[in-house]
Design a protein around this motif. Sequence first.
Motif, PDB file in Angstrom:
ATOM      1  N   HIS A 236    -107.473 -24.945  75.246  1.00  0.00           N
ATOM      2  CA  HIS A 236    -107.366 -25.221  73.782  1.00  0.00           C
ATOM      3  C   HIS A 236    -108.567 -24.642  73.291  1.00  0.00           C
ATOM      4  N   GLU A 237    -109.842 -24.652  73.722  1.00  0.00           N
ATOM      5  CA  GLU A 237    -110.915 -24.145  73.333  1.00  0.00           C
ATOM      6  C   GLU A 237    -110.793 -22.620  73.122  1.00  0.00           C
ATOM      7  N   ILE A 238    -110.303 -22.080  74.383  1.00  0.00           N
ATOM      8  CA  ILE A 238    -110.396 -20.612  74.269  1.00  0.00           C
ATOM      9  C   ILE A 238    -109.091 -20.230  73.333  1.00  0.00           C
ATOM     10  N   PHE A 239    -107.976 -20.608  73.378  1.00  0.00           N
ATOM     11  CA  PHE A 239    -106.747 -20.402  72.542  1.00  0.00           C
ATOM     12  C   PHE A 239    -106.907 -20.832  71.236  1.00  0.00           C
ATOM     13  N   THR A 240    -107.720 -21.419  70.687  1.00  0.00           N
ATOM     14  CA  THR A 240    -107.950 -21.992  69.272  1.00  0.00           C
ATOM     15  C   THR A 240    -109.085 -20.942  68.636  1.00  0.00           C
ATOM     16  N   PRO A 241    -108.716 -20.257  67.362  1.00  0.00           N
ATOM     17  CA  PRO A 241    -109.690 -19.492  66.690  1.00  0.00           C
ATOM     18  C   PRO A 241    -110.693 -20.177  66.345  1.00  0.00           C
ATOM     19  N   SER A 242    -112.045 -19.508  66.582  1.00  0.00           N
ATOM     20  CA  SER A 242    -113.365 -19.986  66.075  1.00  0.00           C
ATOM     21  C   SER A 242    -113.255 -19.887  64.629  1.00  0.00           C
ATOM     22  N   GLN A 243    -114.316 -20.886  63.811  1.00  0.00           N
ATOM     23  CA  GLN A 243    -114.400 -20.935  62.562  1.00  0.00           C
ATOM     24  C   GLN A 243    -114.796 -19.292  62.070  1.00  0.00           C
ATOM     25  N   LYS A 244    -115.541 -18.839  62.915  1.00  0.00           N
ATOM     26  CA  LYS A 244    -116.013 -17.282  62.573  1.00  0.00           C
ATOM     27  C   LYS A 244    -114.674 -16.635  62.401  1.00  0.00           C
ATOM     28  N   ASP A 245    -113.705 -16.403  63.554  1.00  0.00           N
ATOM     29  CA  ASP A 245    -112.641 -15.733  63.636  1.00  0.00           C
ATOM     30  C   ASP A 245    -111.758 -16.105  62.252  1.00  0.00           C
ATOM     31  N   ILE A 246    -111.897 -17.317  61.951  1.00  0.00           N
ATOM     32  CA  ILE A 246    -110.755 -17.601  60.841  1.00  0.00           C
ATOM     33  C   ILE A 246    -111.356 -17.163  59.263  1.00  0.00           C
ATOM     34  N   ILE A 247    -112.781 -17.346  59.487  1.00  0.00           N
ATOM     35  CA  ILE A 247    -113.312 -17.032  58.111  1.00  0.00           C
ATOM     36  C   ILE A 247    -113.025 -15.404  57.904  1.00  0.00           C
ATOM     37  N   PHE A 248    -113.172 -14.797  59.068  1.00  0.00           N
ATOM     38  CA  PHE A 248    -113.145 -13.114  58.978  1.00  0.00           C
ATOM     39  C   PHE A 248    -111.575 -12.880  58.483  1.00  0.00           C
ATOM     40  N   LYS A 283    -103.255 -12.699  59.746  1.00  0.00           N
ATOM     41  CA  LYS A 283    -102.253 -13.690  59.430  1.00  0.00           C
ATOM     42  C   LYS A 283    -102.027 -14.313  60.695  1.00  0.00           C
ATOM     43  N   ARG A 284    -101.771 -13.812  61.962  1.00  0.00           N
ATOM     44  CA  ARG A 284    -101.469 -14.610  63.035  1.00  0.00           C
ATOM     45  C   ARG A 284    -102.601 -15.358  63.463  1.00  0.00           C
ATOM     46  N   THR A 285    -103.944 -15.004  63.265  1.00  0.00           N
ATOM     47  CA  THR A 285    -105.084 -15.882  63.464  1.00  0.00           C
ATOM     48  C   THR A 285    -105.229 -17.332  62.596  1.00  0.00           C
ATOM     49  N   ILE A 286    -104.832 -17.212  61.491  1.00  0.00           N
ATOM     50  CA  ILE A 286    -104.637 -18.274  60.364  1.00  0.00           C
ATOM     51  C   ILE A 286    -103.532 -18.937  60.746  1.00  0.00           C
ATOM     52  N   GLU A 287    -102.282 -18.557  61.036  1.00  0.00           N
ATOM     53  CA  GLU A 287    -101.236 -19.231  61.434  1.00  0.00           C
ATOM     54  C   GLU A 287    -101.503 -20.072  62.733  1.00  0.00           C
ATOM     55  N   LEU A 288    -102.327 -19.447  63.731  1.00  0.00           N
ATOM     56  CA  LEU A 288    -102.885 -20.257  64.716  1.00  0.00           C
ATOM     57  C   LEU A 288    -103.687 -21.362  64.630  1.00  0.00           C
ATOM     58  N   ALA A 289    -104.473 -20.915  63.641  1.00  0.00           N
ATOM     59  CA  ALA A 289    -105.503 -21.999  63.297  1.00  0.00           C
ATOM     60  C   ALA A 289    -104.895 -23.047  62.485  1.00  0.00           C
ATOM     61  N   LYS A 290    -103.773 -22.997  61.640  1.00  0.00           N
ATOM     62  CA  LYS A 290    -103.210 -23.802  61.158  1.00  0.00           C
ATOM     63  C   LYS A 290    -102.347 -24.846  62.423  1.00  0.00           C
ATOM     64  N   ALA A 291    -101.551 -24.106  63.139  1.00  0.00           N
ATOM     65  CA  ALA A 291    -100.936 -24.726  64.343  1.00  0.00           C
ATOM     66  C   ALA A 291    -101.961 -25.704  65.043  1.00  0.00           C
ATOM     67  N   SER A 292    -103.000 -25.329  65.186  1.00  0.00           N
ATOM     68  CA  SER A 292    -104.015 -25.876  66.007  1.00  0.00           C
ATOM     69  C   SER A 292    -104.723 -26.898  65.289  1.00  0.00           C
ATOM     70  N   GLY A 293    -104.534 -27.045  64.183  1.00  0.00           N
ATOM     71  CA  GLY A 293    -105.075 -28.330  63.153  1.00  0.00           C
ATOM     72  C   GLY A 293    -106.590 -27.891  62.907  1.00  0.00           C
ATOM     73  N   VAL A 294    -106.920 -26.713  62.857  1.00  0.00           N
ATOM     74  CA  VAL A 294    -108.326 -26.489  62.606  1.00  0.00           C
ATOM     75  C   VAL A 294    -108.257 -25.565  61.058  1.00  0.00           C
ATOM     76  N   TYR A 295    -107.631 -25.486  60.486  1.00  0.00           N
ATOM     77  CA  TYR A 295    -107.545 -24.645  59.250  1.00  0.00           C
ATOM     78  C   TYR A 295    -107.718 -25.300  58.135  1.00  0.00           C
ATOM     79  N   LYS A 296    -108.742 -25.297  57.346  1.00  0.00           N
ATOM     80  CA  LYS A 296    -109.076 -25.923  56.185  1.00  0.00           C
ATOM     81  C   LYS A 296    -108.860 -25.160  54.908  1.00  0.00           C
ATOM     82  N   GLY A 297    -108.303 -24.016  54.848  1.00  0.00           N
ATOM     83  CA  GLY A 297    -108.619 -22.908  53.693  1.00  0.00           C
ATOM     84  C   GLY A 297    -107.027 -23.127  53.141  1.00  0.00           C
ATOM     85  N   ASP A 298    -106.756 -22.279  52.148  1.00  0.00           N
ATOM     86  CA  ASP A 298    -105.679 -22.429  51.265  1.00  0.00           C
ATOM     87  C   ASP A 298    -104.633 -21.143  51.477  1.00  0.00           C
ATOM     88  N   LEU A 299    -104.760 -20.357  52.438  1.00  0.00           N
ATOM     89  CA  LEU A 299    -104.004 -19.304  52.669  1.00  0.00           C
ATOM     90  C   LEU A 299    -102.612 -19.657  53.154  1.00  0.00           C
TER      91      LEU A 299
END
Lengths: 299, 100
Positions: A236-248, A283-299
């Motif tokens: 899960h750690e490796i397959f979940t986008p990091s906050q740095k990846d998400i922000i970028f 977009k995929r990174t953001i969708e993966l972050a959402k599915a992993s429950g780590v996305y806090k943004g509004d896209l």
Amino acid sequence: MNPNKKRLRRTMMFLNAQKPGLIKDPYIYKPDSIMLDLEDAVAENQKDAARFSLYHALRSIDYRGCERVVRINGLDTPYWQEDIRCAVAGGCDAVRIPKTESAKDVKTVENAVVQAEKDFRREEGSVLIMAAIESARGVMRALDICESSERLFGIALSGGDYTKDLQTHITGTGVELMGARQNMVIAARAAGVQCFDTVYTDLDDMEGFRQDVETIHLMGFDGKSIINPRQIDIVHEIFTPSQKDIIFAEKVVREIDDKKAKGIGVFTVDGKMIDIAFYDGAKRTIELAKASGVYKGDL
Amino acid sequence: MEIKKPAAAGTLESSDCQVTVEAGSGGIEFSLDSAVINQYGNQIRKVAFDTLKNLGVNNVRLTIVDKGALDCTIRARIEAAVYRSVGQTENLPWGGAIRS
């Protein structure tokens, strides 16, 4: 399309359906999917008992959002049809076909699943299918298998049987799996389905496991089959986008949307050259972050 | 459903139970061995009788050695033993006589 076809599947934890102690509460470890096994883990003289155990576990235990996949016995055995009836009647989310070698294998299982959905009053299309590829022939036909059914959500490599068929063995380096992994992930991407890697069986070598997961993540796999809860956090750690990846990724999406409106095709974000080719990946990174429950943004 | 021959299912592992069925002598004879018999004996008995009723079995000697099994496991092991006793492994009545 079944809305679960594209769900998050970073980890699929194998559990022997015949063992009540294993199947009563695996959700506490939070794998994305559990794989209730009627095949190799179950002794030949316990195949019947495993089905009753599976049926009542599916009916009675709240797996709290974990996807419930049932690995049926092979099409070359006398068990697979009753396995499907039991799994579908119990309410499974998906059926995993072992030793898949052709699109025909998938169609054969699909027909039995369709019949079971009717027999047990399940909604048509509610049971998904995944195919395990365990032979050189299966690897060579991966694209056909991936495109064989609308119900098929993905393919998985089964390394033990595959390396036997290739007349080699699991080394821990991954060199013996390179061709199959590459071929399968390309086939899955071409067909728009998911691809899952084989198990890593040396539980004493967690560093080797981490390297294995990092490799398949970079290759483009969607997740990994696992055999022990200790392996879940690493995957899960490796397959979940990091906050740095998400922000970028957020910056890329916003900038591309903004620049597109202004007629600008190429520009820089944080010093990196960006154009429209980066849009889908971001977009995929953001969708993966959402599915992993780590996305806090509004896209 | 008639018990044709003695049959067993389950194990003595933790969270499991071992169930034995034999032809009865005109009713249900129930025997339970469990470390939690004082707390859960009545519940196990209720689940066992309910499962037998669903299966239509009313002439049986049923023995359960419980190792902390959930209700769903008790049902599964009784059903497995009963269907073994009649030799049926296919076209089972999932959701009918076999139900939670």
